[in-house]
Design a protein around this motif. Structure first.
Motif, PDB file in Angstrom:
ATOM      1  N   PHE A   1      50.044  51.665  42.939  1.00 27.43           N
ATOM      2  CA  PHE A   1      48.718  51.965  43.487  1.00 27.43           C
ATOM      3  C   PHE A   1      47.833  50.724  43.476  1.00 27.43           C
ATOM      4  CE2 PHE A   1      44.311  53.434  43.103  1.00 27.43           C
ATOM      5  CZ  PHE A   1      44.228  54.233  44.231  1.00 27.43           C
ATOM      6  N   GLY A   2      47.910  49.927  42.417  1.00 32.58           N
ATOM      7  CA  GLY A   2      47.097  48.715  42.353  1.00 32.58           C
ATOM      8  C   GLY A   2      47.435  47.735  43.456  1.00 32.58           C
ATOM      9  N   PHE A   3      48.734  47.518  43.678  1.00 33.67           N
ATOM     10  CA  PHE A   3      49.134  46.635  44.782  1.00 33.67           C
ATOM     11  C   PHE A   3      48.666  47.201  46.121  1.00 33.67           C
ATOM     12  CE2 PHE A   3      52.758  45.083  41.972  1.00 33.67           C
ATOM     13  CZ  PHE A   3      52.248  43.793  41.849  1.00 33.67           C
ATOM     14  N   PHE A   4      48.825  48.515  46.301  1.00 37.74           N
ATOM     15  CA  PHE A   4      48.458  49.148  47.572  1.00 37.74           C
ATOM     16  C   PHE A   4      46.958  49.056  47.826  1.00 37.74           C
ATOM     17  CE2 PHE A   4      46.672  53.021  49.463  1.00 37.74           C
ATOM     18  CZ  PHE A   4      47.175  52.910  50.752  1.00 37.74           C
TER      19      PHE A   4
ATOM     20  N   GLU B   1      55.220  58.068  30.340  1.00 39.39           N
ATOM     21  CA  GLU B   1      54.311  56.924  30.291  1.00 39.39           C
ATOM     22  C   GLU B   1      54.808  55.780  31.164  1.00 39.39           C
ATOM     23  OE1 GLU B   1      56.561  56.792  26.264  1.00 39.39           O
ATOM     24  OE2 GLU B   1      55.801  58.282  27.696  1.00 39.39           O
ATOM     25  N   LYS B   2      56.146  55.629  31.284  1.00 41.46           N
ATOM     26  CA  LYS B   2      56.686  54.574  32.150  1.00 41.46           C
ATOM     27  C   LYS B   2      56.490  54.929  33.616  1.00 41.46           C
ATOM     28  CE  LYS B   2      60.141  53.659  28.674  1.00 41.46           C
ATOM     29  NZ  LYS B   2      61.028  54.674  28.132  1.00 41.46           N
ATOM     30  N   ARG B   3      56.660  56.203  33.952  1.00 46.64           N
ATOM     31  CA  ARG B   3      56.439  56.628  35.343  1.00 46.64           C
ATOM     32  C   ARG B   3      54.995  56.398  35.748  1.00 46.64           C
ATOM     33  NH1 ARG B   3      59.014  61.458  33.681  1.00 46.64           N
ATOM     34  NH2 ARG B   3      57.141  62.637  34.238  1.00 46.64           N
ATOM     35  N   PHE B   4      54.056  56.731  34.868  1.00 48.30           N
ATOM     36  CA  PHE B   4      52.652  56.548  35.203  1.00 48.30           C
ATOM     37  C   PHE B   4      52.272  55.063  35.229  1.00 48.30           C
ATOM     38  CE2 PHE B   4      50.132  60.528  35.420  1.00 48.30           C
ATOM     39  CZ  PHE B   4      51.200  61.418  35.399  1.00 48.30           C
ATOM     40  N   ALA B   5      52.905  54.264  34.388  1.00 48.15           N
ATOM     41  CA  ALA B   5      52.664  52.824  34.438  1.00 48.15           C
ATOM     42  C   ALA B   5      53.141  52.250  35.770  1.00 48.15           C
ATOM     43  CB  ALA B   5      53.376  52.139  33.275  1.00 48.15           C
ATOM     44  N   LEU B   6      54.346  52.643  36.192  1.00 49.30           N
ATOM     45  CA  LEU B   6      54.909  52.123  37.437  1.00 49.30           C
ATOM     46  C   LEU B   6      54.139  52.646  38.649  1.00 49.30           C
ATOM     47  CD1 LEU B   6      57.217  50.246  38.193  1.00 49.30           C
ATOM     48  CD2 LEU B   6      58.702  52.242  38.407  1.00 49.30           C
ATOM     49  N   GLY B   7      53.761  53.927  38.605  1.00 49.12           N
ATOM     50  CA  GLY B   7      52.932  54.467  39.682  1.00 49.12           C
ATOM     51  C   GLY B   7      51.585  53.774  39.765  1.00 49.12           C
ATOM     52  N   GLY B   8      51.004  53.467  38.619  1.00 54.35           N
ATOM     53  CA  GLY B   8      49.734  52.741  38.604  1.00 54.35           C
ATOM     54  C   GLY B   8      49.867  51.358  39.197  1.00 54.35           C
ATOM     55  N   ALA B   9      50.970  50.666  38.881  1.00 52.12           N
ATOM     56  CA  ALA B   9      51.183  49.336  39.447  1.00 52.12           C
ATOM     57  C   ALA B   9      51.307  49.398  40.968  1.00 52.12           C
ATOM     58  CB  ALA B   9      52.431  48.704  38.834  1.00 52.12           C
TER      59      ALA B   9
ATOM     60  N   ILE C   1      48.221  45.556  37.250  1.00 55.87           N
ATOM     61  CA  ILE C   1      48.236  45.649  35.792  1.00 55.87           C
ATOM     62  C   ILE C   1      47.129  46.584  35.302  1.00 55.87           C
ATOM     63  CG2 ILE C   1      47.840  44.319  33.668  1.00 55.87           C
ATOM     64  CD1 ILE C   1      49.228  41.950  35.102  1.00 55.87           C
ATOM     65  N   THR C   2      45.974  46.509  35.927  1.00 55.08           N
ATOM     66  CA  THR C   2      44.849  47.367  35.533  1.00 55.08           C
ATOM     67  C   THR C   2      45.188  48.840  35.691  1.00 55.08           C
ATOM     68  OG1 THR C   2      43.237  45.667  36.116  1.00 55.08           O
ATOM     69  CG2 THR C   2      42.449  47.949  36.046  1.00 55.08           C
ATOM     70  N   PHE C   3      45.715  49.206  36.854  1.00 51.17           N
ATOM     71  CA  PHE C   3      46.030  50.621  37.085  1.00 51.17           C
ATOM     72  C   PHE C   3      47.256  51.069  36.296  1.00 51.17           C
ATOM     73  CE2 PHE C   3      43.166  50.064  40.704  1.00 51.17           C
ATOM     74  CZ  PHE C   3      42.444  51.248  40.631  1.00 51.17           C
ATOM     75  N   ALA C   4      48.160  50.142  35.987  1.00 49.56           N
ATOM     76  CA  ALA C   4      49.265  50.482  35.088  1.00 49.56           C
ATOM     77  C   ALA C   4      48.714  50.820  33.701  1.00 49.56           C
ATOM     78  CB  ALA C   4      50.250  49.324  35.000  1.00 49.56           C
ATOM     79  N   ALA C   5      47.756  50.029  33.226  1.00 43.61           N
ATOM     80  CA  ALA C   5      47.137  50.321  31.927  1.00 43.61           C
ATOM     81  C   ALA C   5      46.423  51.668  31.952  1.00 43.61           C
ATOM     82  CB  ALA C   5      46.153  49.202  31.559  1.00 43.61           C
ATOM     83  N   ILE C   6      45.766  51.982  33.066  1.00 39.67           N
ATOM     84  CA  ILE C   6      45.116  53.289  33.199  1.00 39.67           C
ATOM     85  C   ILE C   6      46.155  54.397  33.132  1.00 39.67           C
ATOM     86  CG2 ILE C   6      43.852  54.788  34.803  1.00 39.67           C
ATOM     87  CD1 ILE C   6      42.397  52.251  35.779  1.00 39.67           C
ATOM     88  N   GLY C   7      47.296  54.201  33.807  1.00 43.71           N
ATOM     89  CA  GLY C   7      48.355  55.200  33.771  1.00 43.71           C
ATOM     90  C   GLY C   7      48.895  55.422  32.376  1.00 43.71           C
ATOM     91  N   ILE C   8      49.138  54.331  31.641  1.00 46.05           N
ATOM     92  CA  ILE C   8      49.636  54.458  30.269  1.00 46.05           C
ATOM     93  C   ILE C   8      48.594  55.135  29.385  1.00 46.05           C
ATOM     94  CG2 ILE C   8      50.438  53.198  28.238  1.00 46.05           C
ATOM     95  CD1 ILE C   8      51.441  51.008  30.188  1.00 46.05           C
TER      96      ILE C   8
ATOM     97  N   GLY D   1      40.970  44.155  32.744  1.00 45.17           N
ATOM     98  CA  GLY D   1      41.694  43.902  33.982  1.00 45.17           C
ATOM     99  C   GLY D   1      40.840  44.139  35.210  1.00 45.17           C
ATOM    100  N   PHE D   2      39.998  45.163  35.158  1.00 44.10           N
ATOM    101  CA  PHE D   2      39.143  45.464  36.307  1.00 44.10           C
ATOM    102  C   PHE D   2      38.202  44.300  36.605  1.00 44.10           C
ATOM    103  CE2 PHE D   2      35.113  47.045  37.999  1.00 44.10           C
ATOM    104  CZ  PHE D   2      35.558  47.634  39.176  1.00 44.10           C
ATOM    105  N   PHE D   3      37.524  43.803  35.584  1.00 47.51           N
ATOM    106  CA  PHE D   3      36.566  42.715  35.815  1.00 47.51           C
ATOM    107  C   PHE D   3      37.280  41.412  36.159  1.00 47.51           C
ATOM    108  CE2 PHE D   3      33.886  45.638  33.309  1.00 47.51           C
ATOM    109  CZ  PHE D   3      32.811  45.731  34.186  1.00 47.51           C
ATOM    110  N   ALA D   4      38.444  41.158  35.539  1.00 39.16           N
ATOM    111  CA  ALA D   4      39.206  39.956  35.882  1.00 39.16           C
ATOM    112  C   ALA D   4      39.684  40.021  37.328  1.00 39.16           C
ATOM    113  CB  ALA D   4      40.391  39.805  34.933  1.00 39.16           C
ATOM    114  N   SER D   5      40.099  41.200  37.768  1.00 43.09           N
ATOM    115  CA  SER D   5      40.590  41.357  39.137  1.00 43.09           C
ATOM    116  C   SER D   5      39.477  41.173  40.152  1.00 43.09           C
ATOM    117  CB  SER D   5      41.250  42.729  39.303  1.00 43.09           C
ATOM    118  OG  SER D   5      42.348  42.868  38.431  1.00 43.09           O
ATOM    119  N   ILE D   6      38.290  41.661  39.831  1.00 41.36           N
ATOM    120  CA  ILE D   6      37.146  41.438  40.728  1.00 41.36           C
ATOM    121  C   ILE D   6      36.875  39.948  40.869  1.00 41.36           C
ATOM    122  CG2 ILE D   6      34.653  41.747  40.971  1.00 41.36           C
ATOM    123  CD1 ILE D   6      36.234  44.250  41.645  1.00 41.36           C
ATOM    124  N   ALA D   7      36.918  39.213  39.747  1.00 37.25           N
ATOM    125  CA  ALA D   7      36.705  37.766  39.797  1.00 37.25           C
ATOM    126  C   ALA D   7      37.777  37.090  40.646  1.00 37.25           C
ATOM    127  CB  ALA D   7      36.704  37.194  38.380  1.00 37.25           C
ATOM    128  N   MET D   8      39.038  37.523  40.492  1.00 32.98           N
ATOM    129  CA  MET D   8      40.116  36.934  41.287  1.00 32.98           C
ATOM    130  C   MET D   8      39.954  37.267  42.767  1.00 32.98           C
ATOM    131  SD  MET D   8      43.544  37.295  38.939  1.00 32.98           S
ATOM    132  CE  MET D   8      43.220  38.839  38.090  1.00 32.98           C
TER     133      MET D   8
END
Length: 273
Positions: free
Chosen positions: A235-238, A225-233, A145-152, A168-175
């Motif tokens: 990348f985040g999973f990867f 914007e949708k392509r970059f959102a999906l690409g960001g997602a 979600i964080t990298f999708a937001a960056i892409g958008i 999202g970045f700080f929440a993800s670090i906590a998780m």
């Protein structure tokens, strides 16, 4: 025929890494059903990517967002509960028959495409998904979600998406500090294990994922914007799969990311007639 041709890059974006991963699993001693589960998921996802429509009204889009977020929360009620390395409760999976479906990987790709489509409320869609991930906790979903937001934000320069990326970045670090579980072969540590067999195999699998990333950013029939959102997602999973014990999307065992990215790639508006 012309529309199917335009959607062919979406099918290739799914097929290249999934087939490469299935071949690797079949040749590397994975349980025999691993490759077949992924290939069956690929067939379903490809069919939707080729024929999918909508949602084409504001109400249907909001209902789909609601369903996706609720789906992410269902493991809290019906999912198997695991204990992380740090002793924390982890619930990320929805049981379907003999399979455990990772809800974040199913829901987030479509969620970020819907968020990219909605300039006014898209940030709220992502925040809802991030909140659901916190309950699991799931740092891979958080980083997706964080990298999708960056892409958008890269495309639209929407300050609200920038704030979602920071939160999202700080929440993800906590998780990430509380949600790590022991790795499962052919699911997590995929490229590391493949490199232990052969560096050529690891490079081939990584190249399959890179091809998908390039196709999503440049060739699939979605707005920029949708392509970059999906690409960001993706990348985040990867990146989280490389950093910790999280499922590797598309090349590792698991139907969830295949279905999730297939669902997202099929979200087209119904054309005007």
């Amino acid at each position: 025929m012309g529309e199917w041709r335009a959607r062919l890059p979406s099918v290739l974006a799914l097929a290249i890494p999934v087939v490469a991963g299935a071949l690797w699993m079949a040749l590397s001693g994975a349980p025999s059903h691993y490759a077949w589960v992924n290939l069956a998921a690929l067939a379903l996802a490809s069919l939707w990517a080729l024929t999918g429509r909508g949602p084409h009204t504001a109400l249907s889009r909001h209902m789909l967002v609601f369903f996706l977020v609720v789906f992410m929360l269902t493991p809290l009620v019906v999912g198997p509960e695991l204990t992380s390395i740090t002793g924390d409760r982890v619930v990320r999976w929805f049981p379907v028959g003999g399979l455990a479906i990772h809800t974040g990987m199913v829901a987030v790709p479509a969620l970020v495409v819907l968020a990219a489509r909605n300039r006014r409320q898209g940030f709220a869609f992502l925040l809802a998904g991030l909140g659901a991930a916190l309950f699991q906790p799931d740092a891979a979903t958080g980083f997706a979600i964080t990298f999708a937001a960056i892409g958008i934000h890269h495309v639209t320069r929407d300050w609200k998406m920038g704030m979602v990326a920071i939160l999202g970045f700080f929440a993800s670090i906590a998780m990430a500090l509380s949600g790590e579980i022991p790795p499962q072969p052919f699911v997590e540590r995929v490229l590391i294990d493949a490199a232990g067999q052969s560096i050529v195999i690891a490079i081939a699998l990584a190249a399959g994922l890179l091809a998908t990333f390039a196709l999503i950013l440049a060739a699939v029939p979605l707005n920029r914007e949708k392509r970059f959102a999906l690409g960001g997602a993706l990348f985040g999973f990867f990146i989280m799969a490389m950093m910790s014990h999280y499922p590797m999307p598309l090349i590792g065992y698991g139907a969830a990311p295949i279905i999730g990215f297939g669902l997202a790639l099929g979200l087209h508006r119904i054309p005007k007639r």
